[in-house]
Design a protein around this motif. Structure first.
Motif, PDB file in Angstrom:
ATOM      1  N   SER A  43      -9.947  27.183   6.655  1.00  0.00           N
ATOM      2  CA  SER A  43      -9.698  26.981   7.860  1.00  0.00           C
ATOM      3  C   SER A  43      -9.599  24.987   7.036  1.00  0.00           C
ATOM      4  CB  SER A  43     -10.833  27.311   9.146  1.00  0.00           C
ATOM      5  OG  SER A  43     -11.886  26.143   8.935  1.00  0.00           O
ATOM      6  N   LEU A  44     -10.221  24.595   6.030  1.00  0.00           N
ATOM      7  CA  LEU A  44     -10.580  23.570   5.461  1.00  0.00           C
ATOM      8  C   LEU A  44      -9.243  22.990   4.994  1.00  0.00           C
ATOM      9  CD1 LEU A  44     -14.194  24.601   3.930  1.00  0.00           C
ATOM     10  CD2 LEU A  44     -13.931  23.309   5.561  1.00  0.00           C
ATOM     11  N   ARG A  45      -9.568  22.184   4.613  1.00  0.00           N
ATOM     12  CA  ARG A  45      -8.660  21.255   4.217  1.00  0.00           C
ATOM     13  C   ARG A  45      -8.829  20.161   3.447  1.00  0.00           C
ATOM     14  NH1 ARG A  45      -6.940  25.186   6.194  1.00  0.00           N
ATOM     15  NH2 ARG A  45      -5.285  26.030   7.261  1.00  0.00           N
ATOM     16  N   VAL A  46      -7.667  19.228   2.383  1.00  0.00           N
ATOM     17  CA  VAL A  46      -8.582  18.755   1.332  1.00  0.00           C
ATOM     18  C   VAL A  46      -7.110  17.529   2.136  1.00  0.00           C
ATOM     19  CG1 VAL A  46      -7.622  17.917  -0.771  1.00  0.00           C
ATOM     20  CG2 VAL A  46      -8.525  19.907  -1.000  1.00  0.00           C
ATOM     21  N   GLN A  47      -7.958  16.538   2.031  1.00  0.00           N
ATOM     22  CA  GLN A  47      -7.756  15.097   2.613  1.00  0.00           C
ATOM     23  C   GLN A  47      -6.513  14.274   1.481  1.00  0.00           C
ATOM     24  OE1 GLN A  47      -9.960  11.952   3.898  1.00  0.00           O
ATOM     25  NE2 GLN A  47      -7.914  10.721   4.388  1.00  0.00           N
ATOM     26  N   VAL A  48      -5.028  13.846   2.227  1.00  0.00           N
ATOM     27  CA  VAL A  48      -3.860  13.986   1.472  1.00  0.00           C
ATOM     28  C   VAL A  48      -4.118  12.151   1.299  1.00  0.00           C
ATOM     29  CG1 VAL A  48      -1.419  13.576   0.428  1.00  0.00           C
ATOM     30  CG2 VAL A  48      -2.841  15.599   1.636  1.00  0.00           C
ATOM     31  N   HIS A  49      -4.273  11.409   0.433  1.00  0.00           N
ATOM     32  CA  HIS A  49      -3.727  10.068   0.709  1.00  0.00           C
ATOM     33  C   HIS A  49      -2.938   9.329   0.025  1.00  0.00           C
ATOM     34  CE1 HIS A  49      -8.794   9.599   1.395  1.00  0.00           C
ATOM     35  NE2 HIS A  49      -8.009  10.628   0.310  1.00  0.00           N
ATOM     36  N   ASN A  50      -2.308  10.880  -1.213  1.00  0.00           N
ATOM     37  CA  ASN A  50      -1.078   8.781  -2.110  1.00  0.00           C
ATOM     38  C   ASN A  50       0.069  10.665  -1.635  1.00  0.00           C
ATOM     39  OD1 ASN A  50      -2.759   6.461  -2.362  1.00  0.00           O
ATOM     40  ND2 ASN A  50      -3.926   7.651  -3.679  1.00  0.00           N
ATOM     41  N   GLU A  51       1.164  10.354  -2.643  1.00  0.00           N
ATOM     42  CA  GLU A  51       2.337  10.952  -2.846  1.00  0.00           C
ATOM     43  C   GLU A  51       2.527  11.616  -4.071  1.00  0.00           C
ATOM     44  OE1 GLU A  51       5.801  10.214  -0.841  1.00  0.00           O
ATOM     45  OE2 GLU A  51       3.942   9.312   1.272  1.00  0.00           O
ATOM     46  N   ASP A  52       1.177  10.837  -4.956  1.00  0.00           N
ATOM     47  CA  ASP A  52       1.497  11.246  -6.064  1.00  0.00           C
ATOM     48  C   ASP A  52       1.131  12.918  -6.633  1.00  0.00           C
ATOM     49  OD1 ASP A  52      -1.224  11.432  -6.452  1.00  0.00           O
ATOM     50  OD2 ASP A  52      -1.758   8.986  -7.078  1.00  0.00           O
ATOM     51  N   GLU A  53       0.658  12.958  -8.378  1.00  0.00           N
ATOM     52  CA  GLU A  53       1.063  14.351  -8.310  1.00  0.00           C
ATOM     53  C   GLU A  53      -0.437  14.838  -7.508  1.00  0.00           C
ATOM     54  OE1 GLU A  53       2.919  12.395 -11.649  1.00  0.00           O
ATOM     55  OE2 GLU A  53       1.380  12.209 -10.140  1.00  0.00           O
ATOM     56  N   VAL A  54      -1.205  13.468  -7.810  1.00  0.00           N
ATOM     57  CA  VAL A  54      -3.046  14.102  -7.264  1.00  0.00           C
ATOM     58  C   VAL A  54      -2.536  14.741  -5.353  1.00  0.00           C
ATOM     59  CG1 VAL A  54      -5.320  13.207  -5.993  1.00  0.00           C
ATOM     60  CG2 VAL A  54      -4.604  12.923  -8.509  1.00  0.00           C
ATOM     61  N   GLY A  55      -0.795  14.115  -5.390  1.00  0.00           N
ATOM     62  CA  GLY A  55      -1.184  14.073  -3.684  1.00  0.00           C
ATOM     63  C   GLY A  55      -0.608  15.062  -3.141  1.00  0.00           C
ATOM     64  N   GLN A  56       0.435  15.481  -4.416  1.00  0.00           N
ATOM     65  CA  GLN A  56       1.119  16.935  -3.939  1.00  0.00           C
ATOM     66  C   GLN A  56       0.301  17.528  -4.489  1.00  0.00           C
ATOM     67  OE1 GLN A  56       4.421  15.940  -7.010  1.00  0.00           O
ATOM     68  NE2 GLN A  56       5.112  14.364  -5.660  1.00  0.00           N
ATOM     69  N   ALA A  57      -0.224  18.120  -5.536  1.00  0.00           N
ATOM     70  CA  ALA A  57      -1.589  18.891  -6.146  1.00  0.00           C
ATOM     71  C   ALA A  57      -2.433  19.530  -4.269  1.00  0.00           C
ATOM     72  CB  ALA A  57      -2.546  19.193  -6.920  1.00  0.00           C
ATOM     73  N   THR A 112       0.837  -1.152   0.154  1.00  0.00           N
ATOM     74  CA  THR A 112       0.106   0.028  -0.061  1.00  0.00           C
ATOM     75  C   THR A 112       0.973   1.341   0.300  1.00  0.00           C
ATOM     76  OG1 THR A 112      -1.579  -1.286   1.133  1.00  0.00           O
ATOM     77  CG2 THR A 112      -2.017   1.061   1.548  1.00  0.00           C
ATOM     78  N   ALA A 113       1.682   1.446   1.220  1.00  0.00           N
ATOM     79  CA  ALA A 113       3.045   2.700   1.190  1.00  0.00           C
ATOM     80  C   ALA A 113       3.928   2.637  -0.987  1.00  0.00           C
ATOM     81  CB  ALA A 113       3.828   1.856   1.612  1.00  0.00           C
ATOM     82  N   THR A 114       3.958   1.551  -1.025  1.00  0.00           N
ATOM     83  CA  THR A 114       4.838   1.514  -2.803  1.00  0.00           C
ATOM     84  C   THR A 114       3.358   2.149  -3.532  1.00  0.00           C
ATOM     85  OG1 THR A 114       6.069  -0.294  -2.025  1.00  0.00           O
ATOM     86  CG2 THR A 114       5.980   0.435  -4.281  1.00  0.00           C
ATOM     87  N   TYR A 115       2.057   1.480  -4.031  1.00  0.00           N
ATOM     88  CA  TYR A 115       1.306   2.029  -4.484  1.00  0.00           C
ATOM     89  C   TYR A 115       0.939   3.816  -4.188  1.00  0.00           C
ATOM     90  CZ  TYR A 115      -3.362   2.536  -6.190  1.00  0.00           C
ATOM     91  OH  TYR A 115      -4.575   3.156  -7.118  1.00  0.00           O
ATOM     92  N   LYS A 116       1.190   4.488  -2.685  1.00  0.00           N
ATOM     93  CA  LYS A 116       1.061   6.096  -2.258  1.00  0.00           C
ATOM     94  C   LYS A 116       1.867   6.422  -3.071  1.00  0.00           C
ATOM     95  CE  LYS A 116      -2.392   5.367   1.663  1.00  0.00           C
ATOM     96  NZ  LYS A 116      -1.900   4.962   3.024  1.00  0.00           N
ATOM     97  N   LYS A 117       3.074   6.155  -2.934  1.00  0.00           N
ATOM     98  CA  LYS A 117       3.691   6.890  -3.584  1.00  0.00           C
ATOM     99  C   LYS A 117       4.274   6.943  -5.267  1.00  0.00           C
ATOM    100  CE  LYS A 117       6.948   5.902   0.129  1.00  0.00           C
ATOM    101  NZ  LYS A 117       8.787   5.729   0.860  1.00  0.00           N
ATOM    102  N   MET A 118       3.136   5.623  -6.055  1.00  0.00           N
ATOM    103  CA  MET A 118       3.386   5.876  -7.159  1.00  0.00           C
ATOM    104  C   MET A 118       2.881   7.274  -8.053  1.00  0.00           C
ATOM    105  SD  MET A 118       2.938   1.357  -7.595  1.00  0.00           S
ATOM    106  CE  MET A 118       2.654   1.943  -9.997  1.00  0.00           C
ATOM    107  N   SER A 119       3.238   6.987  -9.031  1.00  0.00           N
ATOM    108  CA  SER A 119       2.661   8.366 -10.196  1.00  0.00           C
ATOM    109  C   SER A 119       1.726   7.749 -10.737  1.00  0.00           C
ATOM    110  CB  SER A 119       4.106   8.899 -11.109  1.00  0.00           C
ATOM    111  OG  SER A 119       3.868   7.864 -11.836  1.00  0.00           O
TER     112      SER A 119
END
Length: 301
Positions: free
Chosen positions: A233-247, A2-9
């Motif tokens: 004060s609202l925040r977007v939940q970060v699920h992954n470290e891909d482009e969407v997560g970085q955005a 799962t951790a590897t998947y979250k880091k994938m682009s």
């Protein structure tokens, strides 16, 4: 995993479904190849078993019929009482008996027990014909009488050949039926395997798309809330470290900066409203927020 998947682009995530589809198709290809190999083995068994036995029995019967006919023609030639006809009879019988001997060797070397069992009656017939011909060379009447024994051996041999042929045809028919059943089964299994591979491929593609589009939908919903309520004060939940997560992380950083800037500007404006002109906006702001900072600080001068 799962951790590897979250880091994938996203590009790599988009390749997962086609890769899995390719693996499934490869497995289907290997399965089809194994089925074809099994089918080829069954065909070879059918061709080298009952079909070969039936063909060998037919060839043996043809050779025996030719030998029997040659024996009677030889007796007829010997009745002519001429040297030329005797030589022709001798050549004819020698040729046929040589063929019989070759046929016996082939039957002895055959892996089929049914065909090997024909060697004994075949030799008995060959001996009877040979003795009848040898007797006819000195006395044609004696040779004709001895041909009656050869006729009995001939009838028994032909009956044995017909039995082998019938058994081979029955076995061939049974093998053909089993082969057809295996072909039908393999076709059904291959069709089911193909449908399974297609279904799995579609499911994998759907779930992969859902895993990629869900964070985007959440980000869009959160941006709509911020637009509607102007709540930094609202925040977007970060699920992954891909482009969407970085955005998402960049958007959260922007919201945090805006929230901090607005909070500090409100503090200064509130202080000025209360008559405190000493308070200033101290945060390091950029762009339009820097312009706002300068305007608020100038107003407090």
């Amino acid at each position: 995993m799962t951790a590897t998947y979250k880091k994938m682009s996203i590009a790599h995530k988009l390749m997962i479904a086609p890769l899995l589809v390719a693996v499934l198709l490869l497995g289907f290809g290997v399965f089809s190849y194994a089925n074809m190999s099994s089918f080829q083995s069954s065909v070879n068994t059918l061709l080298t078993g009952p079909v070969t036995s039936e063909r060998m029995a037919q060839e043996t019967e043809a050779t025996v019929n030719a030998t029997h006919a040659a024996a009677y023609r030889s007796l007829a030639l010997l009745n002519l009482k001429s040297t030329k006809s005797a030589a022709a009879a001798e050549e004819m019988m020698a040729q046929q008996l040589t063929g019989m001997t070759d046929l016996e060797r082939d039957l002895e070397a055959n892996p089929s027990a049914q065909l090997r069992a024909l060697v004994k009656p075949l030799k008995a017939y060959e001996v009877a014909v040979s003795e009848a011909y040898d007797s006819a060379t000195s006395d044609t009447n004696l040779g004709a009488m001895m041909m009656q024994e050869a006729d009995k051996a001939y009838d028994e041999l032909i009956e044995s050949l017909h039995a082998v042929g019938a058994a081979s045809r029955i076995q061939s028919s049974s093998s053909q039926k089993n082969l057809n059943e295996r072909i039908d089964l393999q076709q059904s299994v291959q069709f089911a395997a193909l449908l399974f591979a297609i279904a799995i491929s579609l499911l994998l593609a759907y779930f992969a798309g859902q895993r990629i589009s869900r964070p985007l939908r959440e980000m869009q919903q959160k941006i709509s809330e911020i637009e509607n309520y102007a709540d930094f004060s609202l925040r977007v939940q970060v699920h992954n470290e891909d482009e969407v997560g970085q955005a998402s992380m960049s958007l959260n950083a922007l919201l945090a900066a805006l929230q901090s800037s607005v909070h500090e500007v409100n503090s200064v404006v509130s202080a000025v409203a209360q008559g405190n002109f000493d308070k200033r906006v101290e945060a390091a702001l950029k762009g339009d927020m820097a312009i706002l900072k300068t305007a608020v600080n100038d107003s407090a001068e």
